[in-house]
Design a protein around this motif. Sequence first.
Motif, mmCIF file in Angstrom:
data_model
loop_
_atom_site.group_PDB
_atom_site.id
_atom_site.type_symbol
_atom_site.label_atom_id
_atom_site.label_comp_id
_atom_site.label_asym_id
_atom_site.label_seq_id
_atom_site.Cartn_x
_atom_site.Cartn_y
_atom_site.Cartn_z
ATOM 1 N N GLU A 73 0.821 -1.203 0.000
ATOM 2 C CA GLU A 73 0.000 0.000 0.000
ATOM 3 C C GLU A 73 0.862 1.263 0.000
ATOM 4 O O GLU A 73 1.986 1.266 0.492
ATOM 5 C CB GLU A 73 -0.885 0.043 1.256
ATOM 6 N N VAL A 74 0.265 2.335 -0.532
ATOM 7 C CA VAL A 74 0.838 3.669 -0.408
ATOM 8 C C VAL A 74 -0.191 4.507 0.341
ATOM 9 O O VAL A 74 -1.273 4.784 -0.175
ATOM 10 C CB VAL A 74 1.145 4.296 -1.778
ATOM 11 N N SER A 106 7.471 6.297 -7.627
ATOM 12 C CA SER A 106 6.648 5.454 -8.499
ATOM 13 C C SER A 106 7.367 4.144 -8.815
ATOM 14 O O SER A 106 6.765 3.062 -8.785
ATOM 15 C CB SER A 106 6.327 6.209 -9.789
ATOM 16 N N GLN A 138 9.642 2.702 -6.979
ATOM 17 C CA GLN A 138 9.679 1.889 -5.752
ATOM 18 C C GLN A 138 8.351 1.176 -5.531
ATOM 19 O O GLN A 138 8.315 0.004 -5.133
ATOM 20 C CB GLN A 138 9.996 2.777 -4.546
ATOM 21 N N VAL A 139 7.275 1.887 -5.778
ATOM 22 C CA VAL A 139 5.944 1.290 -5.591
ATOM 23 C C VAL A 139 5.735 0.143 -6.576
ATOM 24 O O VAL A 139 5.212 -0.922 -6.214
ATOM 25 C CB VAL A 139 4.854 2.378 -5.755
ATOM 26 N N THR A 197 7.402 -1.852 -2.936
ATOM 27 C CA THR A 197 7.686 -1.194 -1.663
ATOM 28 C C THR A 197 6.414 -0.649 -1.041
ATOM 29 O O THR A 197 5.579 -0.052 -1.727
ATOM 30 C CB THR A 197 8.689 -0.043 -1.862
ATOM 31 N N THR A 198 6.254 -0.843 0.252
ATOM 32 C CA THR A 198 5.152 -0.264 1.007
ATOM 33 C C THR A 198 5.555 1.137 1.443
ATOM 34 O O THR A 198 6.701 1.350 1.844
ATOM 35 C CB THR A 198 4.839 -1.121 2.244
ATOM 36 N N VAL A 199 4.631 2.099 1.363
ATOM 37 C CA VAL A 199 4.980 3.493 1.635
ATOM 38 C C VAL A 199 3.976 4.127 2.588
ATOM 39 O O VAL A 199 2.757 4.014 2.404
ATOM 40 C CB VAL A 199 5.026 4.318 0.335
ATOM 41 N N LEU A 205 -0.264 7.973 -7.009
ATOM 42 C CA LEU A 205 0.304 6.802 -6.330
ATOM 43 C C LEU A 205 -0.443 6.430 -5.060
ATOM 44 O O LEU A 205 -0.298 5.316 -4.560
ATOM 45 C CB LEU A 205 1.776 7.059 -5.971
#
Length: 266
Positions: A32-33, A183, A185-186, A190-192, A205
Amino acid sequence: MGEPVISLRGVGAELGGRPVLRGVDLTVHRGEVVALLGANGSGKSTAIRAVIGQVPVSTGTIELFGTERARFRSWARVGYVPQRTTAAGGVPATVTEIVSSGRLSRARFGVLRKADHAAVRHALERVGMADRAKDSVDALSGGQHQRVLIARALAAEPELLIMDEPMAGVDLVSQKVLADTLSAQVEAGTTVLVVLHELGPLEPLIDRAVVLRDGRVLHDGPPPRGAAGTFPLPASPDPGHPRPGHDHVHPHAPADVEPIRTGLLS
């Protein structure tokens, strides 16, 4: 929905004897972001600093990757980008030296090996700073400082990226670089969790928006959409406290922001 990566249950925290978080519940799932929004003083930065252990919790529990934060030791899995500050904390250093410090959590016995140096180079390339690798951080602009802070977090190849107002006071060119970097990384999984005053270039995002007010969760759900990126909030008791979506440049480096150190929580 993926497994919980961050979990706050009934979290309360105080600063200087004043309650800042009041029973916050928040879960961020793998992949998730999540944007943490709210007016100044709503508790956004305190919440993420509580997650990484910089602010003590007075009530409730915090878990990272299913482990109680007090017992969590796998900090190499977590990348943290603080509010923009002087990258070297007043200590003479090159861009590479600062970014390399973010790799120490994965280095064996504190010695960087070939793979570690490659990760540092890749992180610099991701934020468009490879050509400044040997330069002193004192010679960088504000936006370039922020890129270095993000490259430092990315050098450890984290599964979770926690960012505190990464776009505040950053020029438009650096905003686009940072948005493109995040973007990528997602897309890599990757979770942000990111604190924002306005969604801006990160809007596409964001999966969820969590809005805080007076240390409490006011909204947890779809992010605000549209050109203004605004979210309807009740009237603020303090007209000096802006809301998400306003045109705002956050003050540089508040007094309680710590300089970069070697490793996430050293």
